[in-house]
Design a protein around this motif. Structure first.
Motif, PDB file in Angstrom:
ATOM      1  N   THR A  25      -6.193  35.031 -20.046  1.00 50.80           N
ATOM      2  CA  THR A  25      -6.906  33.887 -19.748  1.00 50.80           C
ATOM      3  C   THR A  25      -6.281  33.065 -21.640  1.00 50.80           C
ATOM      4  OG1 THR A  25      -8.615  34.965 -19.723  1.00 50.80           O
ATOM      5  CG2 THR A  25      -8.873  33.456 -20.769  1.00 50.80           C
ATOM      6  N   LEU A  28      -3.754  30.561 -20.200  1.00 42.88           N
ATOM      7  CA  LEU A  28      -4.065  29.780 -19.219  1.00 42.88           C
ATOM      8  C   LEU A  28      -5.017  28.474 -19.563  1.00 42.88           C
ATOM      9  CD1 LEU A  28      -5.401  32.197 -16.303  1.00 42.88           C
ATOM     10  CD2 LEU A  28      -3.448  31.365 -16.653  1.00 42.88           C
ATOM     11  N   TYR A  29      -5.277  28.810 -20.522  1.00 42.23           N
ATOM     12  CA  TYR A  29      -6.463  28.046 -21.743  1.00 42.23           C
ATOM     13  C   TYR A  29      -5.108  26.768 -23.040  1.00 42.23           C
ATOM     14  CZ  TYR A  29      -9.827  28.639 -18.718  1.00 42.23           C
ATOM     15  OH  TYR A  29     -11.077  29.131 -17.650  1.00 42.23           O
ATOM     16  N   GLU A  53      -5.945  37.125 -13.316  1.00 41.63           N
ATOM     17  CA  GLU A  53      -6.918  35.996 -13.226  1.00 41.63           C
ATOM     18  C   GLU A  53      -7.811  36.328 -11.828  1.00 41.63           C
ATOM     19  OE1 GLU A  53      -6.515  31.243 -12.878  1.00 41.63           O
ATOM     20  OE2 GLU A  53      -4.796  32.373 -12.472  1.00 41.63           O
ATOM     21  N   HIS A  57     -12.240  36.302 -12.237  1.00 43.07           N
ATOM     22  CA  HIS A  57     -12.520  35.511 -11.128  1.00 43.07           C
ATOM     23  C   HIS A  57     -13.337  36.230  -9.408  1.00 43.07           C
ATOM     24  CE1 HIS A  57     -13.219  31.703  -8.776  1.00 43.07           C
ATOM     25  NE2 HIS A  57     -13.224  32.180  -7.833  1.00 43.07           N
ATOM     26  N   GLU A  80     -16.404  27.359 -15.140  1.00 43.52           N
ATOM     27  CA  GLU A  80     -15.317  26.921 -16.547  1.00 43.52           C
ATOM     28  C   GLU A  80     -13.801  26.239 -16.127  1.00 43.52           C
ATOM     29  OE1 GLU A  80     -15.412  29.678 -19.000  1.00 43.52           O
ATOM     30  OE2 GLU A  80     -15.331  31.966 -17.954  1.00 43.52           O
ATOM     31  N   ASP A  81     -13.510  26.720 -14.778  1.00 46.99           N
ATOM     32  CA  ASP A  81     -12.455  27.285 -13.872  1.00 46.99           C
ATOM     33  C   ASP A  81     -12.417  27.083 -12.634  1.00 46.99           C
ATOM     34  OD1 ASP A  81     -10.109  27.614 -13.229  1.00 46.99           O
ATOM     35  OD2 ASP A  81      -9.281  29.141 -14.595  1.00 46.99           O
ATOM     36  N   VAL A 116     -16.865  22.345 -17.519  1.00 43.28           N
ATOM     37  CA  VAL A 116     -15.736  22.321 -17.136  1.00 43.28           C
ATOM     38  C   VAL A 116     -14.497  22.448 -18.262  1.00 43.28           C
ATOM     39  CG1 VAL A 116     -13.868  21.707 -15.433  1.00 43.28           C
ATOM     40  CG2 VAL A 116     -16.746  22.069 -14.187  1.00 43.28           C
ATOM     41  N   ARG A 117     -13.998  23.982 -17.966  1.00 42.01           N
ATOM     42  CA  ARG A 117     -13.043  23.828 -19.255  1.00 42.01           C
ATOM     43  C   ARG A 117     -11.660  23.402 -18.742  1.00 42.01           C
ATOM     44  NH1 ARG A 117     -16.330  22.319 -21.364  1.00 42.01           N
ATOM     45  NH2 ARG A 117     -17.502  22.523 -23.914  1.00 42.01           N
ATOM     46  N   ARG A 118     -11.133  23.901 -17.102  1.00 38.06           N
ATOM     47  CA  ARG A 118     -10.039  23.533 -16.309  1.00 38.06           C
ATOM     48  C   ARG A 118     -10.318  23.742 -14.833  1.00 38.06           C
ATOM     49  NH1 ARG A 118      -7.573  28.489 -14.334  1.00 38.06           N
ATOM     50  NH2 ARG A 118      -4.093  27.882 -14.210  1.00 38.06           N
ATOM     51  N   ALA A 119      -9.659  23.248 -14.493  1.00 37.76           N
ATOM     52  CA  ALA A 119      -9.668  22.289 -13.189  1.00 37.76           C
ATOM     53  C   ALA A 119      -8.183  22.718 -12.234  1.00 37.76           C
ATOM     54  CB  ALA A 119     -10.259  21.456 -12.579  1.00 37.76           C
ATOM     55  N   ARG A 120      -8.374  23.130 -11.190  1.00 37.13           N
ATOM     56  CA  ARG A 120      -7.112  23.236 -10.450  1.00 37.13           C
ATOM     57  C   ARG A 120      -7.435  22.392  -9.137  1.00 37.13           C
ATOM     58  NH1 ARG A 120      -7.022  29.515 -10.019  1.00 37.13           N
ATOM     59  NH2 ARG A 120      -8.613  29.312 -10.636  1.00 37.13           N
TER      60      ARG A 120
END
Length: 427
Positions: A25, A28-29, A53, A57, A80-81, A116-120
């Motif tokens: 984690t 990734l951040y 990961e 999830h 958040e992701d 939201v902190r992380r987006a794919r």
């Protein structure tokens, strides 16, 4: 909840937080450099065991199903992701981000976009089979630009081919003022369509970026105008960490055209030959202070350390996987004379190098404790004892050294370093 402990809400939130963390984690951040924090497993749920990961999830998805209270308290963790797919889940995700969620128990959540902190954003969400094709995924991205810290553009897993036939509508990608990290894997077909599929274009929309990982071989056409002009226009005033994944010569030439005044840390995961990095040394070698060689057997085949040290004359910290890396041989071709061109010319003196970090990740070519293992390890420690490194004060051992740390042979090979005045630390 009658069968659960009567804990304050704050403690339950802490429990949920710890339950949804995994060993990756923080990697990734991360938006700044930490040694050996660049190896990340693929996000997949296939096979007999889940990656960390994917397991986290699934935990996030399971917590809201326990009871009404847990649903209220844990649902924010789902946002958040996020994965922005232009598919069946698009409408629900967009609605939750913009308007919030009805939790079906008389309670509701406010808009989730600030969470939201992380987006794919997969390339399957930004393909252009028709002219003026609406990219609904970018409407979702636009909702969370004020909170988004990490954006990932990677290769889609599977055999499906996506059509990139027409240019992306200009201005489709929103500004990314809060973005601190971008993980980008180059897709040659997608890049032709521009805008959100073009790395130089996205970088221009992220002025606060501090961490960039970039990979994927480029076609030769991207070394010629107008692509070369777009690369030359890249200016990232705050970028401090650059991670180079799988690159080719064209990729290096494009990167070397960028303006990166704050760059201090670089990580190299893989490249075919060390001499392909010459343009990178010319552009940024003098300003680099920290360099890391990643986990690749390629660094065991060729003396990359000599090229790194010759190309980065002001290096202060050096990190590498000791069982995957050849020690530097200064008098060999490629050690250079300090100008980074790899033409030989004598032994260098690294007057600023103070810290070397060695990771113990095992290599199947060695049996830990074997004669070959001790010979290779001793070769590295002997190199660090040479007059080439007069300022070296710390050798830091990362990973699992427990099998050898108390061995008499290990004590013997590190003793010259200690005699030189270096500390040998295990973290």
């Amino acid at each position: 909840m009658k069968h659960l402990p009567a804990l304050p809400v704050e403690l339950w939130l802490k429990v949920f937080r710890w339950a949804t963390l995994d060993p990756w984690t923080h990697i990734l951040y991360a938006t700044d450099y930490h040694p050996f924090h660049s190896v990340v497993p693929a996000f997949t749920t296939t096979g007999p065991a889940l990656s960390g990961e994917a397991y986290a999830h699934k935990t996030k998805q399971a917590l809201p199903l326990v009871c009404k209270n847990w649903r209220r308290w844990s649902t924010p963790l789902l946002y958040e992701d996020i994965i922005i797919n232009d598919g069946d889940c698009y409408s629900r995700l967009a609605t939750a981000l913009e308007y919030g969620r009805d939790l079906e128990d008389g309670c509701s959540m406010p808009p989730c976009a600030p969470l939201v902190r992380r987006a794919r954003l997969p390339y399957s969400s930004t393909f252009t089979p028709t002219q003026n094709n609406p990219l609904r995924a970018l409407d979702v991205l636009r909702l969370c630009t004020e909170s988004l810290r990490v954006l990932v553009r990677g290769v889609d897993i599977g055999l499906v081919t996506f059509r990139f036939e027409f240019p992306v509508r200009p201005g489709a990608c929103p500004p990314l003022p809060a973005l601190r990290r971008l993980d980008w894997w180059h897709h040659n077909e997608a890049t032709r369509t521009g805008d959100v599929n073009s790395l130089p274009h996205v970088l221009a929309l992220a002025p606060a970026l501090t961490y960039l990982s970039v990979g994927g071989p480029l076609w030769a056409s991207y070394a010629a105008p107008p692509a070369a002009a777009a690369a030359a226009a890249v200016h990232l005033p705050r970028l401090a960490t650059l991670r180079l994944r799988h690159l080719n010569a064209v990729s290096v030439l494009q990167l070397a055209r960028w303006a990166l005044p704050a760059l201090r840390h670089a990580v190299l995961d893989h490249i075919a030959r060390a001499d392909m990095l010459g343009a990178l040394w010319d552009a940024f070698g003098a300003q680099l202070r920290v360099f890391e060689l990643g986990l690749s057997v390629r660094f065991f085949v060729e003396d990359f350390l000599a090229h790194v040290l010759a190309g980065c004359p002001h290096l202060e910290e050096l990190y590498y996987y000791v069982q995957f890396t050849l020690p530097p041989v200064w008098q060999a071709a490629g050690a250079g004379d300090g100008d980074g061109d790899g033409d030989g010319g004598g032994e260098r003196v690294m007057e600023s190098l103070r810290t070397v970090g060695l990771h113990a990740h095992p290599n199947a070519m060695f049996t830990v404790g074997s004669a070959e293992y001790w010979s290779h390890l001793g070769w590295h420690f002997d190199a660090l004892c040479q007059p080439t490194f007069p300022a070296l004060k710390r050798v830091v051992l990362y990973g699992d050294w427990s099998a050898v740390i108390h061995d008499a042979e290990f004590i013997r090979v590190v003793q010259p370093l200690k005699t030189k005045g270096c500390s040998v630390e295990v973290v």
